[in-house]
Design a protein around this motif. Sequence first.
Motif, PDB file in Angstrom:
ATOM      1  N   SER A 176      -4.060   9.969  13.877  1.00 46.22           N
ATOM      2  CA  SER A 176      -3.324   9.555  11.978  1.00 46.22           C
ATOM      3  C   SER A 176      -2.230   9.196  12.890  1.00 46.22           C
ATOM      4  N   HIS A 177      -1.205   7.986  11.783  1.00 43.36           N
ATOM      5  CA  HIS A 177      -0.159   7.617  12.992  1.00 43.36           C
ATOM      6  C   HIS A 177       0.852   8.065  11.115  1.00 43.36           C
ATOM      7  N   CYS A 178       0.502   8.776  10.523  1.00 41.74           N
ATOM      8  CA  CYS A 178       1.345   9.940   9.477  1.00 41.74           C
ATOM      9  C   CYS A 178       1.680  11.097  10.227  1.00 41.74           C
ATOM     10  N   ASP A 179       0.562  11.551  10.880  1.00 40.90           N
ATOM     11  CA  ASP A 179       0.726  13.207  11.555  1.00 40.90           C
ATOM     12  C   ASP A 179       0.066  12.891  12.478  1.00 40.90           C
ATOM     13  N   PRO A 180       0.888  12.493  14.069  1.00 37.74           N
ATOM     14  CA  PRO A 180       0.329  12.440  15.669  1.00 37.74           C
ATOM     15  C   PRO A 180      -0.430  13.731  15.451  1.00 37.74           C
ATOM     16  N   ALA A 181      -0.516  14.554  15.245  1.00 39.17           N
ATOM     17  CA  ALA A 181      -0.954  15.892  15.752  1.00 39.17           C
ATOM     18  C   ALA A 181      -1.950  15.903  15.283  1.00 39.17           C
ATOM     19  N   MET A 182      -2.527  15.314  14.623  1.00 40.41           N
ATOM     20  CA  MET A 182      -4.045  15.012  13.165  1.00 40.41           C
ATOM     21  C   MET A 182      -4.553  14.132  13.908  1.00 40.41           C
ATOM     22  N   GLY A 183      -5.889  14.728  14.899  1.00 43.51           N
ATOM     23  CA  GLY A 183      -7.020  13.875  15.615  1.00 43.51           C
ATOM     24  C   GLY A 183      -7.938  13.525  14.588  1.00 43.51           C
ATOM     25  N   ALA A 184      -9.720  12.846  15.226  1.00 44.79           N
ATOM     26  CA  ALA A 184     -10.373  12.627  14.500  1.00 44.79           C
ATOM     27  C   ALA A 184     -11.769  11.678  15.535  1.00 44.79           C
ATOM     28  N   SER A 185     -12.814  11.978  15.838  1.00 44.94           N
ATOM     29  CA  SER A 185     -14.089  12.097  17.329  1.00 44.94           C
ATOM     30  C   SER A 185     -14.989  11.498  15.781  1.00 44.94           C
ATOM     31  N   GLY A 186     -15.875  11.093  16.563  1.00 38.95           N
ATOM     32  CA  GLY A 186     -17.354  10.460  15.939  1.00 38.95           C
ATOM     33  C   GLY A 186     -17.781  10.616  16.871  1.00 38.95           C
ATOM     34  N   GLU A 221     -11.487   4.665  12.820  1.00 33.69           N
ATOM     35  CA  GLU A 221      -9.584   4.376  13.334  1.00 33.69           C
ATOM     36  C   GLU A 221      -9.367   4.920  11.627  1.00 33.69           C
ATOM     37  N   PHE A 222      -7.581   5.578  12.327  1.00 37.70           N
ATOM     38  CA  PHE A 222      -6.932   5.306  11.066  1.00 37.70           C
ATOM     39  C   PHE A 222      -6.187   4.024  10.532  1.00 37.70           C
ATOM     40  N   ASN A 223      -6.277   4.260   9.566  1.00 40.19           N
ATOM     41  CA  ASN A 223      -4.907   2.959   9.069  1.00 40.19           C
ATOM     42  C   ASN A 223      -4.094   2.724  10.055  1.00 40.19           C
ATOM     43  N   PRO A 224      -2.999   1.871  11.079  1.00 41.74           N
ATOM     44  CA  PRO A 224      -2.313   1.924  12.151  1.00 41.74           C
ATOM     45  C   PRO A 224      -0.614   1.730  11.030  1.00 41.74           C
ATOM     46  N   PHE A 225      -0.949   1.380  10.210  1.00 45.18           N
ATOM     47  CA  PHE A 225       0.308   0.654   9.457  1.00 45.18           C
ATOM     48  C   PHE A 225       1.056   2.498   7.849  1.00 45.18           C
ATOM     49  N   GLY A 226       0.242   3.528   8.415  1.00 44.22           N
ATOM     50  CA  GLY A 226       0.589   4.647   7.746  1.00 44.22           C
ATOM     51  C   GLY A 226       0.149   5.002   6.808  1.00 44.22           C
ATOM     52  N   TYR A 263     -17.831  -1.246  16.318  1.00 44.70           N
ATOM     53  CA  TYR A 263     -16.230  -1.098  16.814  1.00 44.70           C
ATOM     54  C   TYR A 263     -15.453  -1.372  14.720  1.00 44.70           C
ATOM     55  N   ILE A 264     -14.486  -1.142  14.314  1.00 42.40           N
ATOM     56  CA  ILE A 264     -13.918  -1.235  13.155  1.00 42.40           C
ATOM     57  C   ILE A 264     -12.491  -0.925  12.994  1.00 42.40           C
ATOM     58  N   LYS A 265     -11.718  -2.426  12.673  1.00 40.43           N
ATOM     59  CA  LYS A 265     -10.830  -2.425  13.247  1.00 40.43           C
ATOM     60  C   LYS A 265      -9.187  -2.765  11.766  1.00 40.43           C
ATOM     61  N   PHE A 266      -8.603  -2.435  11.507  1.00 42.71           N
ATOM     62  CA  PHE A 266      -7.555  -2.621  10.433  1.00 42.71           C
ATOM     63  C   PHE A 266      -6.099  -3.673  11.261  1.00 42.71           C
ATOM     64  N   LEU A 267      -6.155  -4.856  10.177  1.00 45.66           N
ATOM     65  CA  LEU A 267      -5.819  -5.966  10.398  1.00 45.66           C
ATOM     66  C   LEU A 267      -4.304  -6.027   9.898  1.00 45.66           C
ATOM     67  N   ASP A 268      -4.562  -5.504   8.184  1.00 44.36           N
ATOM     68  CA  ASP A 268      -3.648  -5.055   8.151  1.00 44.36           C
ATOM     69  C   ASP A 268      -3.447  -3.832   7.116  1.00 44.36           C
ATOM     70  N   ASN A 269      -3.098  -3.011   5.942  1.00 46.14           N
ATOM     71  CA  ASN A 269      -3.618  -2.215   5.554  1.00 46.14           C
ATOM     72  C   ASN A 269      -4.582  -2.214   4.160  1.00 46.14           C
ATOM     73  N   VAL A 270      -5.301  -3.859   4.283  1.00 47.18           N
ATOM     74  CA  VAL A 270      -6.808  -3.352   3.266  1.00 47.18           C
ATOM     75  C   VAL A 270      -7.894  -5.042   3.801  1.00 47.18           C
ATOM     76  N   THR A 271      -7.158  -5.574   4.554  1.00 44.49           N
ATOM     77  CA  THR A 271      -8.259  -5.911   6.003  1.00 44.49           C
ATOM     78  C   THR A 271      -8.916  -5.249   6.826  1.00 44.49           C
ATOM     79  N   LEU A 272     -10.135  -5.487   7.024  1.00 42.29           N
ATOM     80  CA  LEU A 272     -10.946  -4.809   8.314  1.00 42.29           C
ATOM     81  C   LEU A 272     -11.481  -6.046   9.093  1.00 42.29           C
ATOM     82  N   VAL A 273     -11.621  -5.208  10.524  1.00 39.59           N
ATOM     83  CA  VAL A 273     -12.425  -6.493  10.836  1.00 39.59           C
ATOM     84  C   VAL A 273     -13.949  -5.659  11.750  1.00 39.59           C
TER      85      VAL A 273
END
Length: 386
Positions: A176-186, A221-226, A263-273
């Motif tokens: 998580s970019h809001c709280d880097p101590a928080m992680g996720a695994s799939g 993937e967490f939203n890298p924009f926070g 794969y899933i990637k954020f391009l901006d807050n609402v756009t994903l690839v």
Amino acid sequence: MKNFSTKFHPDSHHHAKESHNQETRRQIKETIEEEEKARCEWDFSLSTIVSSRNNSTASISDALGVIEFDQTNSIVATGGIARKIRIYNLESLLPHESTSQDVHHTVCLDHARAGDYYICTPAKLSSLRWKPGSDGRVLGSGDYDGVVMEYDLERRVPIFERDEHGGRRVWSVDYSHCDPAMGASGSDDGTMQMWDTRSESGECVATVQPSVRRSAVCCVEFNPFGGPIVAIGCADRKVYGYDLRMMADPLFVLDGHRKTVTYIKFLDNVTLVSASIDGCLKLWNSDSSNVTRTYHGHVNSRSFVGLSVWRDGGLFGCGSENNKVFVYDKRWSEPVWVHESSSTGRDGFVSSVCWRQAGEDQCTLVAGGSDGILQVFQGRRKSQTG
């Protein structure tokens, strides 16, 4: 009555017309593709090839499954089947940058000399992710044995271990970019688990099972924009988005791929690839859950071939099972640049890619192959007056 059957075939005119139409469509398609490529604002070149001395005997055991730049965009980490995390300094991978050599001249290096060091891992690696806020010191990994680990790269030792997926392969990890101590695994167990690295046991904060049939979770993937969103791609062909503040039900579901989402990637807050083994990439608007554009060209029907986005440049990079590296511009459905890999293996393919998230008039893309070869490409913006 005369029999004209030997002189006139009713289908012949139709076949000739259809053949003409197909040829016309082919010519139109080729014209459109050439126009799209001409609109590409970038010139790409292969700068560096990194391989092993015994590359002639390279096998699947050398396959590179993941490449990640750190937050400074100066350090590269790779992992894969060889059970090693290799660390490279970008300056070592781009000797052109510090010499007067022609940038179009490709340099060949050996992994042993190009890499700073490596760390042996207990299992094959499927995912790597640099921990935000750790100044490039902490690197998280997910492996084939279902274990999530963190490594202190300064001391080169593991500092965190979590095994809560029942031994099922972990495909993806993120922080998580809001709280880097928080992680996720799939994982192959059909769940995404969120955990807290501040707890010695890696306390589970939340568990999500997106698919009723418990289909594998292949990417996280967490939203890298926070923002408070985490996106999950599954083997049930869908992408799910969850709000971290309320994870009982997905905030959005993106349904459009025909096979597993890899794969899933954020391009901006609402756009994903997203990428899938249906052989295409898709650009999504998460607000409307609609597909904005579909990208075709690369070959992908069975393997994870990598997906990376360069957000500032609006470019996507992916591998291919025909051993080529593809670059797409988000504006056009066809690739704007394709490079055939230098793999020596008959069945080799490009298995991982990663953009450097830096630069305006130049960019860097690193690609790894199933043969263990690392390739570094540089792009330079074309002259506006050229």
